[in-house]
Design a protein around this motif. Structure first.
Motif, PDB file in Angstrom:
ATOM      1  N   CYS A 123     -27.483  54.107 -42.920  1.00  0.00           N
ATOM      2  CA  CYS A 123     -26.730  54.596 -44.729  1.00  0.00           C
ATOM      3  C   CYS A 123     -27.282  54.718 -44.929  1.00  0.00           C
ATOM      4  O   CYS A 123     -27.631  55.363 -45.875  1.00  0.00           O
ATOM      5  N   VAL A 124     -27.482  53.155 -45.438  1.00  0.00           N
ATOM      6  CA  VAL A 124     -28.772  53.131 -46.974  1.00  0.00           C
ATOM      7  C   VAL A 124     -30.423  54.126 -46.904  1.00  0.00           C
ATOM      8  O   VAL A 124     -30.777  54.513 -47.847  1.00  0.00           O
ATOM      9  N   ARG A 125     -30.327  54.117 -45.859  1.00  0.00           N
ATOM     10  CA  ARG A 125     -31.785  54.452 -45.579  1.00  0.00           C
ATOM     11  C   ARG A 125     -31.362  56.252 -45.589  1.00  0.00           C
ATOM     12  O   ARG A 125     -32.733  56.703 -46.094  1.00  0.00           O
ATOM     13  N   THR A 126     -31.042  57.384 -45.276  1.00  0.00           N
ATOM     14  CA  THR A 126     -30.916  58.344 -44.864  1.00  0.00           C
ATOM     15  C   THR A 126     -30.185  58.069 -46.682  1.00  0.00           C
ATOM     16  O   THR A 126     -30.688  59.159 -47.293  1.00  0.00           O
ATOM     17  N   ASN A 179     -31.604  56.973 -49.202  1.00  0.00           N
ATOM     18  CA  ASN A 179     -32.293  56.301 -49.992  1.00  0.00           C
ATOM     19  C   ASN A 179     -33.469  57.888 -49.854  1.00  0.00           C
ATOM     20  O   ASN A 179     -33.739  58.171 -50.802  1.00  0.00           O
ATOM     21  N   SER A 180     -32.950  58.638 -48.474  1.00  0.00           N
ATOM     22  CA  SER A 180     -34.135  60.044 -48.019  1.00  0.00           C
ATOM     23  C   SER A 180     -33.302  60.820 -49.249  1.00  0.00           C
ATOM     24  O   SER A 180     -34.368  61.838 -49.918  1.00  0.00           O
ATOM     25  N   GLN A 181     -32.217  60.663 -49.340  1.00  0.00           N
ATOM     26  CA  GLN A 181     -31.407  61.926 -50.291  1.00  0.00           C
ATOM     27  C   GLN A 181     -32.426  61.474 -52.221  1.00  0.00           C
ATOM     28  O   GLN A 181     -32.910  62.423 -52.274  1.00  0.00           O
ATOM     29  N   TYR A 182     -31.808  60.271 -52.258  1.00  0.00           N
ATOM     30  CA  TYR A 182     -32.725  59.797 -53.274  1.00  0.00           C
ATOM     31  C   TYR A 182     -34.090  60.337 -53.520  1.00  0.00           C
ATOM     32  O   TYR A 182     -34.365  61.461 -54.731  1.00  0.00           O
ATOM     33  N   VAL A 183     -34.935  60.415 -52.608  1.00  0.00           N
ATOM     34  CA  VAL A 183     -35.664  60.560 -52.779  1.00  0.00           C
ATOM     35  C   VAL A 183     -36.118  62.235 -53.024  1.00  0.00           C
ATOM     36  O   VAL A 183     -37.236  62.643 -53.494  1.00  0.00           O
ATOM     37  N   GLU A 184     -35.816  63.054 -51.683  1.00  0.00           N
ATOM     38  CA  GLU A 184     -35.745  64.370 -52.110  1.00  0.00           C
ATOM     39  C   GLU A 184     -34.978  65.009 -53.323  1.00  0.00           C
ATOM     40  O   GLU A 184     -35.906  65.775 -53.826  1.00  0.00           O
ATOM     41  N   GLU A 185     -33.927  64.248 -53.908  1.00  0.00           N
ATOM     42  CA  GLU A 185     -33.426  64.039 -55.559  1.00  0.00           C
ATOM     43  C   GLU A 185     -34.436  64.308 -56.158  1.00  0.00           C
ATOM     44  O   GLU A 185     -34.837  64.907 -57.057  1.00  0.00           O
ATOM     45  N   ASN A 186     -35.386  63.184 -56.424  1.00  0.00           N
ATOM     46  CA  ASN A 186     -36.831  62.978 -57.632  1.00  0.00           C
ATOM     47  C   ASN A 186     -37.640  63.688 -57.452  1.00  0.00           C
ATOM     48  O   ASN A 186     -38.336  64.477 -58.246  1.00  0.00           O
ATOM     49  N   GLU A 187     -38.081  64.470 -56.064  1.00  0.00           N
ATOM     50  CA  GLU A 187     -38.947  65.110 -56.001  1.00  0.00           C
ATOM     51  C   GLU A 187     -38.533  66.709 -56.461  1.00  0.00           C
ATOM     52  O   GLU A 187     -39.355  66.786 -56.675  1.00  0.00           O
TER      53      GLU A 187
END
Length: 232
Positions: free
Chosen positions: A165-168, A170-178
């Motif tokens: 869940c934390v990895r998911t 984090n991936s969402q945060y990375v996509e939003e950052n991109e």
């Protein structure tokens, strides 16, 4: 000892040297007692470093386990691996005890078949009952270890689910950052284009102002020449 030295004028029962000797003796006795207890616990803890012996448990089926036994299996490593090792040991112990009980039953059946009266059947029956009791104890311990192993696996699964869940997230945060970086880059490009257009407009305004100034100077000069010709 410092208090005795300070309160020396108020102590009249014994001399100061005698009181100091008594205090030092009591301290030595207490230190020796605590050191002996500490050495005993250390020796008991170090004696558990070896692997469990199956043959040792055959001669003490009802012996209570030491409260320090569990420390050797929780010092390091994952809980599931430790529980699996204990479960494997209990299974081997159970298999060995089953073979021992079968052998004793065969011996008991042979002794019952003999009628010479020289066989200690009472001792043999007692030994067989002790082995049976130990077998039931080991079976109960193995069931408990299996339940603990299932609990450890469920805890590990919950932890892995939380990590996933934390990895998911984090991936969402990375996509939003991109995405935000892409928007920021687009706005930076637009701002650069607007700055260039503004610079071109400013240069054109300067050229226009120069032309207007030149035109005004020419008009003023023409009007001045016309006035001079009229005056002449």
């Amino acid at each position: 000892m410092i208090l005795v030295m300070v309160w020396e004028p108020y102590i009249r029962i014994l001399s100061t040297s005698t009181i100091l000797r008594i205090i030092m003796l009591v301290e030595a006795v207490c230190s020796g007692f605590f050191m002996s207890v500490y050495i005993g616990y250390v020796y008991q803890y170090n004696s558990l470093d070896s692997q469990p012996d199956v043959l040792k448990s055959l001669y003490s089926p009802l012996q209570a386990s030491s409260p320090l036994e569990d420390l050797r299996y929780h010092d390091g490593g994952r809980l599931s691996d430790q529980q699996m090792a204990l479960l494997q040991y209990q299974r081997e112990n159970l298999h060995f005890l089953s073979e021992e009980i079968l052998r004793l039953q065969e011996c008991f059946s042979k002794y019952e078949g003999s009628n010479d009266g020289s066989t200690p059947q009472v001792d043999l029956a007692h030994l067989l009952a002790a082995r049976d009791q130990e077998l039931r104890t080991v079976s109960a311990e193995m069931n408990q270890l299996q339940s603990e192993l299932r609990l450890a696996r469920s805890l590990i699964a919950d932890t892995e689910a939380e990590v996933q869940c934390v990895r998911t997230t984090n991936s969402q945060y990375v996509e939003e950052n991109e995405r935000l970086r892409a928007i920021l880059g687009e706005w930076s490009t637009r701002a650069a284009k607007l700055e260039r257009a503004l610079e071109v407009e400013r240069m054109s305004n300067l050229e226009l102002q120069k032309k207007i100034s030149t035109f005004r100077n020419q008009t003023y000069a023409s009007s001045t020449e016309s006035s001079e010709q009229r005056g002449a």
